[in-house]
Scaffold this motif. Structure first.
Motif, PDB file in Angstrom:
ATOM      1  N   ALA A   1      48.555  80.000  49.287  1.00  0.00           N
ATOM      2  CA  ALA A   1      48.879  78.650  49.761  1.00  0.00           C
ATOM      3  C   ALA A   1      50.379  78.679  50.026  1.00  0.00           C
ATOM      4  CB  ALA A   1      48.518  77.600  48.716  1.00  0.00           C
TER       5      ALA A   1
ATOM      6  N   SER B   1      48.358  79.724  56.620  1.00  0.00           N
ATOM      7  CA  SER B   1      48.375  78.728  55.546  1.00  0.00           C
ATOM      8  C   SER B   1      49.494  77.729  55.780  1.00  0.00           C
ATOM      9  CB  SER B   1      48.554  79.421  54.197  1.00  0.00           C
ATOM     10  OG  SER B   1      48.759  78.466  53.176  1.00  0.00           O
TER      11      SER B   1
ATOM     12  N   TRP C   1      44.896  76.738  51.096  1.00  0.00           N
ATOM     13  CA  TRP C   1      44.529  78.075  50.650  1.00  0.00           C
ATOM     14  C   TRP C   1      43.907  78.847  51.807  1.00  0.00           C
ATOM     15  CZ3 TRP C   1      46.350  80.238  46.530  1.00  0.00           C
ATOM     16  CH2 TRP C   1      46.704  79.452  45.426  1.00  0.00           C
TER      17      TRP C   1
END
Lengths: 383, 383, 383, 383
Positions: C220, C371, C378
């Motif tokens: 992330a 991301s 995620w």
């Protein structure tokens, strides 16, 4: 519950540094109450200082003689007096309070003349009172652990002892600016024959003997005055011979820019070494031969019961100079309580330096000064 | 483009430590080719070692005399020879190659006897050849910057010089196990009168003089043999007096558990201090009085041209011992190229230690040993 | 004795940084000779550069295609080529040399586009040649030891992985000044979609997976361009999920003043932790739960055989970046020698990163960029 | 002279950790006297604890309600109460004492439920009383200096904020052993929804906002429970977005072996960076771009008036956790004295965290927990 110890103070009026430190140290563990003081030779200042410290009017004394006399006769008189005057003003009050049956906590060095220290030692012995000397660095938990580790044989026979205490605050002629701390420390009339060597060299020397348990039997010393016009040494370098055969070096300086209070002790034995620095006191490097160095941390893994005795808070939250200083006070409190309660004190409290350490420090200064005057000839430290 | 310098080597056969270091140092900056060698007194080992190093068969010599003679007469003969034998075997080959007009790079200490060093100094002077002594720590960029900062007055007049070089590898009697490095270093026949003081004390001494530019005029030294049965000192402690009035201390030890090659130099002047440690060579702490300490980093902000001359890669990527050693070779290459091209060498290349440093080191050893034998009496270092 | 490996180079002409590093790395252990080069797209510069490196005239090529063709047919043609061009110029030469049967050592990241990396992976597989990617930090002895310690279970199951690589050199808009290193690294046409994350984030990511042996399955990520006008990220922060259930964080930055190449990895398991910093690469902190932290030092006590394989000199003499880089070359040399000698290579030499690491790095970059574009959602790293 | 502030305490009976810390903190600067207490819900323990603390019998309370009522009506009633109970027992006493017109010093986090914190905030506002929250790390001198430096523009616009607080004491399931500190901290009923993130993550978060003066507007958080059977997170990792555009990361962990209380904050701006670690609190690294890093030391060169306000002793004698904690008390004392004397307090004393910080911390926890439950989706921190 046991009552608080009643504390008096000589010296430490407004503007003084070490008096304030002693008071914090006394307060930290809540085992003392400051109830009397002869805080300054200046009466007005003494009174104002005492008032600021919440000392009641009747116990704000103009002089230590009066204080000793009066407190000795009060039913709630002080148990112990802290003497925090400049070096040349330790001797007289110490004698006086001892003569009155009052325990003494005295700043170091114990006196500014060796003969006074010897006289005082006799007085202490006769009195059977507690006489504590605030070689405060011995209050650090990991210093005590280091001592314990050496004593337990973790290092094997000690071979080499390297100790140093550099500062930089007297790199220039600060004493000329009227700075009080600098003024008395560089004045032979108030500091004796020793400048740097007396002020901080004694700390280094004491720490080395305290941790190693060895006796330094002679020194070959070079004391230097680098700053023009200064009357006492501001740098001291010497070789050390210990009676066990160990060899060492000691360096103390007040003219080493960048150093604040960089007291450091390294001890090397046949099996391992130790390295401790006052500015990072929560860590002790232990270096067993043939193994990776280990970082022992105060109250952390590897810290032992001796260190725990001198700790207050968990690992990772740093303790510092004031806590170490407070440990001296806490241990003296335990000794006084034990007497009040007619019991044996906790043995851990007996590590507090005393008059013997004070006399030893004076002998060390005398030897260092004599050696330096004799071109660094080996000079025995009397015992 | 300039050709590579042709290098020969005496000593450094298979299993030797410092020979391999010299070869890496010569290779690192691609200014040398190793073309000839008398690598071992054992003929078979000499041959195998030379083959492994891609030295052609005709230039794999059994002895340095033959090598000097033959190489001196080849049109493509070596420009320079590296002498990497144990201390007692430096003198003879050095003389021989100089006599043949071949430049010399010699490991330190220059010889194992003072008189040999003096003889060699005359030979070097007569020869007008390059004689470089691998006091390799002077190749570190920040050591050179430290020297430059002192010279430029950034520290003011120097007062205190503290230098130390502790190790731990001889804490036990390693020489009894057959370990070669330990065996010759503890053997008076091969190392002269000095153990620890000759092996690493000379490095510390040289570093102190190199950086400060001061002359140490006398020492009060205590050399000790701690390990039973050892013939030479394994610990040396001494006071230093510099002709300028500066004062210092030097400690070297091979019996200090936890120390690998902890060479450290601290210099304090009237205006500032410097602190450098060999094990963290990419940083130099500069402590101007009254300002926060500054961390000068190799090739980073604060690093100067003198440091840049001895750097290869950008800041933050550490350089180490081999790069510092290579700097000696790189600077010698520049000196040789300058001669080949009949021009002046880059002045920065002239910092390479030479025969005078070697003689000075021998005088230092002699003074330290004499002082120690005279109970640490002040002993002049001859000049 | 085994001959030296014959090395060619593409890129790395005068003024380039990483090419010079590769050449030192190849030289350090004396297992290569640089015999051919297409060092620059500027013919005159290519020629001058090659001459300066003592490459003979006939092997100073104007382009890599010609070099590949000619070298492939020479009896003494190169064994391996080092590709040290900017990122967008890795792919074509890599393919070309592989097609000619020549091993490849390629700077990282392997390509600037993921699809090229995948194509190259197929080419490598088909070729059965050696393809080494210079994730040079894996050459540090204590990085390898860290990997070995994790693999051996010394830390227990890994829970937390913290990795970071901050720099400060792009804090201002350096690319506008004409600085070449900055210019291509901040140019999407030459560096692909990734700035900081591609240049150094990939190093951090690779190191984390290399040491832990874990697979990071998703990120992330927040990529940021702080410097106005810059086209690519100069700061990257992300959360990491490993397939084992471990959790981590990665930070890389080029705008963090005071940081040079402060790559640091910390790994925490159920039983112990590890902490390693690239700027102090000779130490590895090992922290077994409930014991004092241990300082493992390169070649010192606690260093193991895996570390020894990648070390050259004894403990206490620091090795650095160049030695770590050289280890990649040394291990590739061993692999090539093994093929030449039709034997199995030393297993320790097989730690060299290869094409799979390169593809993995490209997948990592792709996931991080995706991301970040998806508001730090995620995003899986493909495998 | 001003009288001492009269202090009461709720919680902190024998065996408690943080209560003892509060008492030392109150004592250190001699501005408080502890005169009343409801130290434990166990009456006998409450009484014994109070007696040990020299609290007079009539002011040893069984419950806080009684204490508030009685103290509020005594002419010498307490000025301020310290609430040092576990998190879930802060709210009720805080409300009660405020309702009685008594100032409050409350341990953090302020409550264990957000709604309670909001209710309390209203109560504080209505009361116009002092409500201090012991985010004690803000009491460190160099933390305050760091804040001041950022505010003064020494770093330029802030870009990156990295904060972390790893510990290792919950690496195993300590709460099962009956350890009290572990038990309540891992129990949702007493600690709310947050484990590690509430206990120490809030400290890290508060420190980051305190020093930078920035507002974190949203987090993308991953909270993890690594130890089997534990009900609350023991590791928290998150990305931070500040309203100014700055970006950050926060990591707190209780399962990172080797870490004690390794709170560390790094702040990077366009012009410079700062780096401070709680375990070495007497130093602050300042890294102006393009200059050597500077080591600012507490009370040393580079330390400013803001730091001096929070210092007690000269440079080089380390202060620690207790002194920083005491600073909160000292500043509250100044605020109370100012009210008693109807004057403005020293502005420097107003840095003490208050109810707004407490509410903010609860919002932070709520956002982090919500984000983690939403797969680390960006979640706003309410204001």
């Amino acid at each position: 519950m046991t009552r608080r110890i009643r504390l008096g103070m000589v010296g430490g009026g407004q503007g003084a540094f070490i008096g304030a430190v002693h008071r914090i140290a006394a307060r930290l563990d809540d085992q003392y109450e400051l109830v009397a003081g002869a805080l300054s030779s200046d009466t007005a200042r003494a009174d104002a200082s005492a008032a600021a410290l919440h000392i009641e009017p009747g116990r704000r004394y103009a002089g230590f003689e009066e204080m000793a006399e009066r407190e000795a006769t009060r039913p709630d008189g002080i148990d112990v007096v802290a003497i925090v005057t400049p070096n040349h003003l330790h001797f007289a009050p110490a004698q006086t309070f001892l003569a009155r049956g009052i325990h003494v906590i005295c700043d170091k060095p114990v006196t500014h003349r060796l003969e006074d220290a010897l006289t005082l030692a006799s007085a202490v012995e006769r009195s059977r009172l507690i006489f504590a000397l605030t070689h405060n660095y011995t209050g650090y938990p990991l210093v005590r652990q280091a001592r314990d580790m050496v004593a337990s044989g973790a290092l094997g026979t000690i071979r080499v002892v390297q100790v140093e205490y550099p500062q930089d605050w007297l790199t220039n002629r600060l004493e000329e600016t009227g700075q009080k701390q600098a003024a008395w420390r560089t004045d032979p009339a108030r500091s004796g024959d020793a400048g740097c060597i007396g002020d901080i060299g004694t700390h280094a020397f004491h720490l080395a003997e305290f941790v190693t348990g060895l006796r330094c039997e002679s020194v070959a010393a070079e004391l230097t005055r680098f700053v023009k016009g200064r009357a006492l040494d501001d740098n001291a370098q010497m070789l050390l011979r210990f009676s066990s055969g160990a060899r060492g070096m000691l360096w103390s300086s007040q003219v080493a820019p960048g150093n604040e209070n960089a007291l450091r002790l390294r001890v090397y034995g046949e099996k391992a070494g130790l390295d401790w620095s006052q500015e990072q006191p929560n860590a002790l490097l232990f270096t067993p031969l043939g193994e990776p160095p280990q970082l022992i941390r105060r109250a952390g893994s590897g810290a032992n019961a001796v260190a725990a005795h001198a700790s207050r808070i968990p690992a990772g939250h740093p303790e510092g100079y004031l806590e170490a200083f407070a440990q001296i006070y806490r241990d003296v409190a335990e000794q006084i309580h034990a007497r009040l309660e007619t019991r044996e004190p906790d043995p851990a409290s007996l590590l507090v330096p005393g008059i013997a350490d004070g006399v030893r420090g004076m002998h060390f200064i005398a030897a260092a000064v004599a050696s330096s005057q004799a071109n660094a000839a080996w000079t025995a430290i009397e015992t």
